[in-house]
Design a protein around this motif. Sequence first.
Motif, PDB file in Angstrom:
ATOM      1  N   PRO A  26      20.912  49.264  43.560  1.00  0.00           N
ATOM      2  CA  PRO A  26      21.726  49.908  43.972  1.00  0.00           C
ATOM      3  C   PRO A  26      22.592  49.586  45.564  1.00  0.00           C
ATOM      4  CG  PRO A  26      19.136  50.488  44.538  1.00  0.00           C
ATOM      5  CD  PRO A  26      19.238  48.856  43.373  1.00  0.00           C
TER       6      PRO A  26
ATOM      7  N   ALA B  15      24.740  59.262  41.135  1.00  0.00           N
ATOM      8  CA  ALA B  15      25.367  58.976  39.978  1.00  0.00           C
ATOM      9  C   ALA B  15      25.872  59.777  38.830  1.00  0.00           C
ATOM     10  CB  ALA B  15      24.919  57.873  39.451  1.00  0.00           C
TER      11      ALA B  15
ATOM     12  N   ARG C 237      28.279  47.921  30.939  1.00  0.00           N
ATOM     13  CA  ARG C 237      29.158  46.870  31.873  1.00  0.00           C
ATOM     14  C   ARG C 237      31.112  48.067  30.841  1.00  0.00           C
ATOM     15  NH1 ARG C 237      27.246  42.191  33.760  1.00  0.00           N
ATOM     16  NH2 ARG C 237      25.977  42.373  35.451  1.00  0.00           N
TER      17      ARG C 237
ATOM     18  N   ASN D 252      31.245  52.079  31.326  1.00  0.00           N
ATOM     19  CA  ASN D 252      31.491  52.523  32.251  1.00  0.00           C
ATOM     20  C   ASN D 252      32.662  51.673  32.511  1.00  0.00           C
ATOM     21  OD1 ASN D 252      31.256  49.416  33.765  1.00  0.00           O
ATOM     22  ND2 ASN D 252      29.023  50.474  34.411  1.00  0.00           N
TER      23      ASN D 252
ATOM     24  N   ALA E 231      21.231  56.572  43.938  1.00  0.00           N
ATOM     25  CA  ALA E 231      21.724  55.991  43.768  1.00  0.00           C
ATOM     26  C   ALA E 231      21.686  56.549  42.439  1.00  0.00           C
ATOM     27  CB  ALA E 231      21.845  54.222  43.397  1.00  0.00           C
TER      28      ALA E 231
ATOM     29  N   LEU F 241      23.005  50.658  39.022  1.00  0.00           N
ATOM     30  CA  LEU F 241      22.760  49.857  39.104  1.00  0.00           C
ATOM     31  C   LEU F 241      21.534  49.093  39.556  1.00  0.00           C
ATOM     32  CD1 LEU F 241      26.007  48.207  41.037  1.00  0.00           C
ATOM     33  CD2 LEU F 241      25.830  48.496  38.346  1.00  0.00           C
TER      34      LEU F 241
ATOM     35  N   GLU G 207      26.743  59.385  50.865  1.00  0.00           N
ATOM     36  CA  GLU G 207      27.008  58.819  49.228  1.00  0.00           C
ATOM     37  C   GLU G 207      26.849  60.025  47.937  1.00  0.00           C
ATOM     38  OE1 GLU G 207      27.193  55.754  47.371  1.00  0.00           O
ATOM     39  OE2 GLU G 207      26.740  55.803  48.947  1.00  0.00           O
TER      40      GLU G 207
ATOM     41  N   ARG H  38      24.259  47.304  46.162  1.00  0.00           N
ATOM     42  CA  ARG H  38      25.454  47.227  45.749  1.00  0.00           C
ATOM     43  C   ARG H  38      26.392  48.355  45.964  1.00  0.00           C
ATOM     44  NH1 ARG H  38      24.325  42.179  41.237  1.00  0.00           N
ATOM     45  NH2 ARG H  38      22.303  41.032  42.883  1.00  0.00           N
ATOM     46  N   GLN H  39      26.321  49.295  44.733  1.00  0.00           N
ATOM     47  CA  GLN H  39      26.854  50.339  44.519  1.00  0.00           C
ATOM     48  C   GLN H  39      27.326  51.573  46.284  1.00  0.00           C
ATOM     49  OE1 GLN H  39      24.323  51.720  40.939  1.00  0.00           O
ATOM     50  NE2 GLN H  39      25.484  53.299  41.911  1.00  0.00           N
TER      51      GLN H  39
ATOM     52  N   THR I  68      26.825  55.481  36.647  1.00  0.00           N
ATOM     53  CA  THR I  68      25.871  54.046  36.313  1.00  0.00           C
ATOM     54  C   THR I  68      25.400  54.158  37.772  1.00  0.00           C
ATOM     55  OG1 THR I  68      28.048  53.060  35.256  1.00  0.00           O
ATOM     56  CG2 THR I  68      26.792  52.100  36.937  1.00  0.00           C
TER      57      THR I  68
END
Length: 491
Positions: A102, A166, A57, A60, A162, A99, A114, A104-105, A97
């Motif tokens: 995924p 990314a 974290r 990013n 994801a 996570l 996406e 959550r993003q 990134t």
Amino acid sequence: MTQPVNVGQDAIRIAGVSWSYPHADAPSLRELDLRVRPGEFVVLCGASGSGKSTALRLINGLVPHFHDDGVLTGTVTVAGIETTTAELDAIGELTGTVLQHPRRQFFTETAPEEIAFAMENFGLPPERIRERVSGAVAALAAGVPVGQCLRDLSGGQQQQVAIAAATAHVPGILVLDEPSSNLSADAVQRLVDTLAELKAAGTTIVVAEHRLRYLAGLADRIIVMRDGRADLSWTAAEFRAVPEEVLAREGLRGAVRASTAPELPATGASVRTAANEAQSGAAPDRGLALAGIRCRLGGRTVLAIERATFPAGAVTAIRGVNGAGKTTLARVVTGLQRSAGTVRLDGEVLTPAARQRASAIVMQDVQRQLFTDSVQAEIALAADAGLPPADVQDVLAALDLAPFAERHPLSLSGGQQQRLVVATVGVCGRRVVVFDEPSSGVDRRHLQSISDQIRRVAADGAVVLLISHDDDLLALAADRQLTLTPPKERR
């Protein structure tokens, strides 16, 4: 081409950084120093709660821009810009990134949307966006139904989307948090191929991971985190020579030994989606029996089980590739998903509502299952009849959570949250218990304690279903298996 980092310049420079989350009792990072060269592939490993995800974290910019009321000292420079003063979108153009969870993003409904989302926000030309989306979708199609709504995909399939999203804007730096946690063996191989291509193209890659075997041929450097610091650093060659007892002492999974899938007997089943087609015998006197199960999502059949039996007092592993229907089966059994067919427990047909009352589940994203303001309160809430304080402490000690008894559950690391939800399921006294990827974010030492909890639940007489791609966990905890493959029906 990746976005370039100037020659002679560190891709990532973390200098003397300490960071405390809001209301935390102790810093998550303590005087962390880390330098990553352009194009280098670095793996951060170490025990749960050692600071791996927080270090990502920093890279990013989520620390401190998203967690803006924490306490940060030291400096973080990424591709020549200081993250504390740069705008978050400027950092986002330089980094990608992935996570651990995924969903959550995600910001859109489908994989193509996406993948295009970040590029649209960064103002790339429409023709370039279309070209990159087309290429990414073609690469995903082997393992992901790219036309489906993202929420209907399996956790492993979401993880693959994801990663594609990314990397679509071709960042010079990519950070990934436990990217293999929900992936089947074939999807892990696709991940390896993708990371190898990115590394060959010059992308700087930092991965926080417990499962190290699949990264053995990719990593340039392995760093062991301890108490918020970079405690040990090995080159790839040095790491391959590290004795097993050192790995065990550091709580690390073996890196160079081939992982061997445990050989487990097949459970009785006649399952249209299963690789093992053994016919079931009579339903057990004590246990779970499924008949005629059909489940459709988004216009396609995702699960079709003619008959399957799961005995009480045993752990049945549910295995199969991403998208085979494993989590859907868990949702059907626990009454969270509508389906055709019948589910019987000890010979009695259960409605979905009755299944919910009789069952408990550890979900892949355990944050959705944390409800109270302290760890010990979470345990007490889960116990139907209430546990004496001494028993609560015993449960916490068994999963190494006693030092965090007064902590808010959402302040724990991902691995600590995982162990907490495993603990709550262990004390709830339900007859049917499902563990869906319970070892994601879990180090070597705690893998054994989670296995012990799963075995204890079965020993207390519950029907236990264990959904996992983690062969280490299956070898420790499972008695038998049911292997699913994706249904052929697509109508």
